[in-house]
Design a protein around this motif. Structure first.
Motif, short mmCIF file in Angstrom:
data_model
loop_
_atom_site.label_atom_id
_atom_site.label_comp_id
_atom_site.label_asym_id
_atom_site.label_seq_id
_atom_site.Cartn_x
_atom_site.Cartn_y
_atom_site.Cartn_z
N ALA A 143 81.60 53.97 53.43
CA ALA A 143 80.29 53.72 52.84
C ALA A 143 79.85 54.88 51.95
CB ALA A 143 79.25 53.50 53.94
N LEU A 144 80.22 56.10 52.29
CA LEU A 144 79.82 57.28 51.53
C LEU A 144 80.83 57.63 50.43
CD1 LEU A 144 78.54 59.48 54.50
CD2 LEU A 144 77.17 58.21 52.84
N GLY A 145 81.81 56.74 50.21
CA GLY A 145 82.77 56.98 49.14
C GLY A 145 83.72 58.13 49.42
N HIS A 146 83.99 58.37 50.69
CA HIS A 146 84.82 59.51 51.08
C HIS A 146 86.23 59.42 50.52
CE1 HIS A 146 85.67 62.99 53.62
NE2 HIS A 146 86.77 62.40 54.02
N PHE A 147 86.74 58.20 50.32
CA PHE A 147 88.11 58.02 49.86
C PHE A 147 88.20 57.65 48.38
CE2 PHE A 147 88.37 56.97 54.46
CZ PHE A 147 89.19 58.02 54.84
N HIS A 148 87.11 57.83 47.64
CA HIS A 148 87.11 57.47 46.22
C HIS A 148 88.17 58.29 45.46
CE1 HIS A 148 85.71 56.10 42.37
NE2 HIS A 148 85.46 57.34 41.97
N GLN A 149 89.11 57.58 44.86
CA GLN A 149 90.19 58.18 44.08
C GLN A 149 91.02 59.18 44.91
OE1 GLN A 149 90.97 57.16 40.99
NE2 GLN A 149 89.23 55.73 41.02
#
Length: 458
Positions: A127-133
């Motif tokens: 949800a917090l975009g921890h794995f973005h890219q």
């Protein structure tokens, strides 16, 4: 209320709620990756056809038998087996099949809660975009770090167990029914949303080929065995769940059609899961054969590379959490049902005690991924040379208790109980349907599950 010799039980409010609860019990973490992948690599639609035949010949007959034991006995698995054995003039030692059920669900809950706790950790991460890219190595290292932290795993395990206990402790109608009325429709809506997202952003064409292109050349004895095993384990038979849920059924519920609905819905959800997961995997050139790592390593990589990945990634892990929760409340219920039948223990304390004990035993699974990762208690035996405590518990339940319990349930209802008792409880005349069910229960189901048992132990 139904009244058994051990104490009162509530009834399901409706057949629909019962079926939703039973489907929720069947739909678990394995549905999200194991069935779709097994189908894809073993002939696609050809495997699905073999699987459906196994469901009809092995799973559904045993599901009907379990529901029948529960409704006829109107008690927990050990007490229902004992009541029906006495009714049939059979050896009361049959009650130990029910005790096997309780041992199996206790052990399964102990490690199932640990694995479900991982999903609790991943919901906020996505949800917090921890794995973005994020790079694949980074995602794998993140998962390894989680497994390497016994304190974090124990806390997540405790939170999930507490959630399960809080639902079961307040009763059938106020707890389990309220939960499944909300959770099962939510699960279906989330799954449909993820399928639509995967169809738009992923490689749907390759997924449809992977799952549904029929390749009958891949069908051999090993694949048939896999189909039987998948059919047997997928609908949660031989765990006492369906005996317990059957004890809360009224006399008007048709057991045969209910069993078909349960098995059919479970298969439908498993196929939908494949349509939600594999388009994302293929679109990102990832490996669909990762097993449990598919959920906690491969998919976070995929969501991190895709538009709105944080939103739909979080939604996916909420889905994982919901599917685990609907199963865990069913896994805990047989133990609580047994305790509730004894005047010295009320439902609330029973749920808390059973949950606490399962949490304590679950610490062995927690430590198997870190502190005890290099400890192999049965390492002197070649088969278990690198088996951790978690591996041994999983092996004991999946390879021994569950298939052996399935064989004994089929034998008990097919051979020990009279045809008059079975016919009266199933609610059909002595026609072709009843004869077909009784034949499959007596011969095909025990032979099929026995094949799985012998193969898994050799």
């Amino acid at each position: 209320m139904q009244q058994g010799s051990g104490g009162p039980h509530e009834n399901w409010s409706s057949r629909l709620v019962f079926i939703m609860a039973a489907v929720g019990a069947a739909v678990g973490l394995g549905n999200l990756w194991k069935f779709p992948y097994t189908a894809g690599v073993n002939g696609g639609a050809a495997f699905v056809l073999v699987y459906l035949a196994a469901v009809a010949a092995v799973a559904v007959p045993v599901v009907i038998a379990e529901l029948m034991i529960g409704r006829r006995g109107r008690m927990s698995p050990p007490n229902s087996f004992l009541a029906l054995a006495r009714e049939a003039g059979a050896n009361p030692a049959w009650r130990f099949v029910g005790w096997m059920n309780l041992l199996a669900v206790f052990l399964i809950l102990s490690f199932y809660s640990v694995i479900a706790g991982w999903a609790l950790a991943y919901v906020p991460k996505l949800a917090l975009g921890h794995f973005h890219q994020a790079a694949p190595d980074q995602v794998a290292a993140e998962f390894a770090a989680l497994l390497g932290s016994p304190g974090t795993l124990a806390l997540l395990h405790a939170l999930f167990m507490a959630l399960t206990v809080s639902i079961v402790a307040v009763g059938l109608k106020r707890g389990i029914e309220r939960a499944v009325r909300f959770l099962m429709p939510s699960l279906l809506l989330m799954l449909i949303a993820l399928v639509l997202y995967a169809a738009i952003e992923g490689d749907l064409a390759r997924t449809l080929t992977f799952l549904f292109q029929a390749d009958f050349s891949k069908i051999n004895a090993d694949v048939v065995l896999q189909a039987i095993g998948q059919a047997f384990f997928s609908v949660s038979v031989a765990m006492g769940l369906l005996i317990t849920y059957g004890a809360y059924l009224g006399p008007d519920t048709r057991l045969g059609s209910s069993a078909v609905y349960i098995a059919g819905a479970d298969t439908f959800v498993a196929l939908l899961s494949g349509l939600a997961i594999f388009p994302l995997v293929f679109a990102n050139a990832l490996d669909p054969a990762e097993g449990p790592g598919l959920i906690f390593v491969t998919l976070p990589i995929a969501f991190g590379q895709m538009p709105a990945g944080a939103l739909f990634g979080a939604l996916f892990f909420v889905l994982v959490l919901v599917s685990a929760l609907t199963s865990s409340i069913a896994i805990l219920e047989p133990m609580v049902s047994w305790a509730e039948e004894h005047a010295w223990l009320k439902r609330g304390p029973a749920a808390m005690i059973a949950g606490a004990l399962a949490w304590l035993v679950g610490l062995a699974t927690v430590f198997s991924f870190n502190l005890w990762a290099g400890w192999f208690p049965l390492g002197r035996f070649e088969r278990f040379r690198e088996s951790t405590v978690f591996d041994l518990i999983d092996y004991f339940t999946s390879n021994l208790l569950l298939p052996l319990g399935g064989v004994l349930i089929a034998v008990f209802v097919g051979w020990v109980l009279s045809s008059d008792t079975a016919r009266a409880e199933v609610g059909v005349d002595d026609g072709w349907w009843f004869r077909a069910w009784r034949f499959t229960l007596r011969y095909i189901a025990p032979l099929g599950v026995g094949w799985v048992l012998v193969t898994s132990l050799t």
